[in-house]
Design a protein around this motif. Structure first.
Motif, mmCIF file in Angstrom:
data_model
loop_
_atom_site.group_PDB
_atom_site.id
_atom_site.type_symbol
_atom_site.label_atom_id
_atom_site.label_comp_id
_atom_site.label_asym_id
_atom_site.label_seq_id
_atom_site.Cartn_x
_atom_site.Cartn_y
_atom_site.Cartn_z
ATOM 1 N N ILE A 1 1.830 6.488 -7.115
ATOM 2 C CA ILE A 1 0.766 7.381 -7.575
ATOM 3 C C ILE A 1 1.203 8.842 -7.444
ATOM 4 O O ILE A 1 0.956 9.666 -8.336
ATOM 5 N N SER A 2 1.850 9.168 -6.331
ATOM 6 C CA SER A 2 2.320 10.540 -6.117
ATOM 7 C C SER A 2 3.405 10.921 -7.119
ATOM 8 O O SER A 2 3.460 12.063 -7.592
ATOM 9 N N ALA A 3 4.267 9.969 -7.459
ATOM 10 C CA ALA A 3 5.373 10.254 -8.365
ATOM 11 C C ALA A 3 4.945 10.249 -9.832
ATOM 12 O O ALA A 3 5.507 11.004 -10.643
ATOM 13 N N SER B 1 0.817 -1.220 0.000
ATOM 14 C CA SER B 1 0.000 0.000 0.000
ATOM 15 C C SER B 1 0.852 1.272 0.000
ATOM 16 O O SER B 1 0.600 2.183 -0.810
ATOM 17 N N PRO B 2 1.861 1.401 0.879
ATOM 18 C CA PRO B 2 2.719 2.597 0.793
ATOM 19 C C PRO B 2 3.458 2.708 -0.547
ATOM 20 O O PRO B 2 3.638 3.813 -1.061
ATOM 21 N N PHE B 3 3.882 1.565 -1.098
ATOM 22 C CA PHE B 3 4.549 1.571 -2.400
ATOM 23 C C PHE B 3 3.609 2.093 -3.477
ATOM 24 O O PHE B 3 3.997 2.902 -4.337
ATOM 25 N N ALA B 4 2.349 1.658 -3.425
ATOM 26 C CA ALA B 4 1.363 2.139 -4.393
ATOM 27 C C ALA B 4 1.139 3.643 -4.235
ATOM 28 O O ALA B 4 1.053 4.378 -5.232
ATOM 29 N N ALA C 1 1.274 3.392 -11.697
ATOM 30 C CA ALA C 1 1.454 2.690 -10.425
ATOM 31 C C ALA C 1 0.929 1.260 -10.505
ATOM 32 O O ALA C 1 1.598 0.305 -10.084
ATOM 33 N N MET C 2 -0.261 1.094 -11.059
ATOM 34 C CA MET C 2 -0.843 -0.244 -11.157
ATOM 35 C C MET C 2 -0.046 -1.118 -12.123
ATOM 36 O O MET C 2 0.141 -2.325 -11.881
ATOM 37 N N PHE C 3 0.433 -0.531 -13.196
ATOM 38 C CA PHE C 3 1.260 -1.266 -14.161
ATOM 39 C C PHE C 3 2.553 -1.751 -13.492
ATOM 40 O O PHE C 3 2.946 -2.921 -13.648
ATOM 41 N N VAL C 4 3.214 -0.874 -12.742
ATOM 42 C CA VAL C 4 4.471 -1.234 -12.078
ATOM 43 C C VAL C 4 4.240 -2.331 -11.046
ATOM 44 O O VAL C 4 5.046 -3.271 -10.926
ATOM 45 N N ILE C 5 3.141 -2.246 -10.295
ATOM 46 C CA ILE C 5 2.851 -3.281 -9.305
ATOM 47 C C ILE C 5 2.611 -4.619 -9.996
ATOM 48 O O ILE C 5 3.016 -5.686 -9.501
ATOM 49 N N GLY C 6 1.971 -4.597 -11.165
ATOM 50 C CA GLY C 6 1.773 -5.831 -11.912
ATOM 51 C C GLY C 6 3.082 -6.455 -12.351
ATOM 52 O O GLY C 6 3.292 -7.671 -12.213
ATOM 53 N N VAL C 7 3.988 -5.639 -12.864
ATOM 54 C CA VAL C 7 5.302 -6.141 -13.273
ATOM 55 C C VAL C 7 6.088 -6.639 -12.060
ATOM 56 O O VAL C 7 6.770 -7.684 -12.121
#
Length: 400
Positions: free
Chosen positions: A156-158, A149-152, A164-170
């Motif tokens: 999102i902020s950056a 959650s903090p990573f997401a 963000a969702m794409f990076v979490i998927g990878v």
């Protein structure tokens, strides 16, 4: 294969539950930025979480049955590939319906491929310290709110929610696929021990007999009532604290403390269950959970919320892994994936029921009081059902 490899299984299982459940529950972090960017309704986006719970229930049962037949590695490998794919596709969607299908259905289906199979596999690897090992695998769920959650939120902020969702998927692919390759079935017993091992790990029940047995009915009803009791207070805790006059950021910290306490609770209850027995520890934990839920009606200050959050988080986090250990004792290892998957399906329905009931109560009365009263009563019902646990079938099968 050395039996010390069993701790690799525990580590892999904890990582999988952390990443999979963390990715699924991070939808709450995406809710506001998605609403602002797409003009989709909050209810429409949030409905993906309801779909997650429902699909997780059905998926857990199906994946458990596949585990019993083919083993854990193929299940978690498919789950790892599907989870990353679902998140990547969800990040590219242009309509709410497609998002609900990709995130609500596919993510839920993928996330359910890890919990029941890895819990079942862990029980197969451990004869001693089984409750502790299962609790450690389940601890990944407690770590998720403090990592994914903090990573997401940072992503999102950056960047934006889609990136963000794409990076979490990878990242899910990068972490889960290698972890899946570490998964192994436990070593087979020596030939002269095979007969005794089979007797110790098989109650002789078929899946149909198990799902119709009093043991399964009591276990499933207890798990359902336990989850229905605590899911509403967990989901609405921040809103309730704010109604009591707690500042928004401080109210969010209450939820974080519950999650942190859940980690300690899993370890504590796991150790106690190994030493004192699973059933008495589970019944005691359910009773404590019910009392603490009712106690929230009497609090109004932040310090009081923190105190109850520690007890509440440790309790509901601690009892959750014990159902798998009980299922192993009742039904043996041969059909455990299917049986525990079915139990998990009913628990997911209980989890979906609590937040909905809490929202309906608040809409009707502009207060959460009846939510906590009703949840406490449901919790007491879980205690009453758990007390009725039948004898272990293994003891009935043993010759006099």
């Amino acid at each position: 294969m050395s039996l010390s490899y069993r701790w690799v299984i525990v580590a892999a299982g904890a990582l999988m539950t952390c990443v999979a459940l963390g990715a699924m529950f991070s939808l709450a972090i995406f809710l506001e930025p998605m609403t602002l960017d797409t003009d989709w309704s909050r209810a429409g986006i949030s409905s993906a979480m309801t779909l997650n719970f429902l699909v997780m229930g059905l998926g857990g049962f199906a994946w458990g049955a596949i585990y019993d037949r083919y083993g854990a590695r193929i299940v978690v490998t498919i789950g790892a590939v599907l989870l990353g794919l679902a998140l990547v596709l969800a990040s590219r969607t242009g309509s709410l319906l497609v998002f609900q299908i990709t995130y609500g259905v596919l993510v839920g289906l993928a996330a359910s491929a890890f919990f029941a199979p890895m819990i079942a596999l862990t029980t197969a690897w451990f004869d001693k310290n089984r409750s502790l090992a299962v609790s450690l695998v389940s601890a990944g769920m407690g770590v998720a709110p403090m990592t994914i959650s903090p990573f997401a939120r940072w992503l999102i902020s950056a960047y934006d929610w889609r990136t963000a969702m794409f990076v979490i998927g990878v990242a899910a692919w990068a972490l889960l696929v290698p972890a899946a390759l570490l998964v192994r079935q436990p070593p087979k017993p020596a030939a002269d021990d095979a007969t005794s091992d089979l007797a110790a790990n098989d109650t002789g029940m078929s899946v149909r007999q198990a799902l119709r047995s009093p043991q399964f009915i009591v276990l499933a009803l207890t798990f359902f009532a336990c989850c229905a009791a605590h899911s509403g207070p967990i989901f609405h805790m921040v809103s309730y604290a704010m109604l009591c006059g707690i500042a928004p950021m401080a109210a969010v910290s209450i939820y974080s403390i519950e999650g942190l306490a859940g980690l300690g609770g899993r370890l504590l209850y796991g150790v106690l269950a190994d030493r004192l027995g699973v059933k008495p520890v589970l019944i005691t934990g359910l009773a404590i959970q019910s009392v603490v839920i009712a106690a929230y009606l009497a609090v109004s200050e932040l310090g009081q919320f923190y105190t109850l959050a520690v007890i509440f988080g440790a309790t509901y986090g601690g009892v959750m892994p014990l159902y798998a250990v009980l299922a192993r004792e009742y039904f043996g290892q041969r059909i455990l994936g299917t049986v525990f998957g079915a139990v998990t399906m009913l628990s997911s329905i209980g989890m979906a029921f609590g937040p909905l009931a809490g929202g309906m109560v608040f809409d009707a009365y502009a207060s959460y009081s009846w939510l906590f009263i009703g949840s406490a009563l449901v919790g007491l019902g879980a205690v009453a059902v758990a007390i009725a646990f039948p004898r272990l079938p293994r003891s009935e099968l043993q010759p006099a």
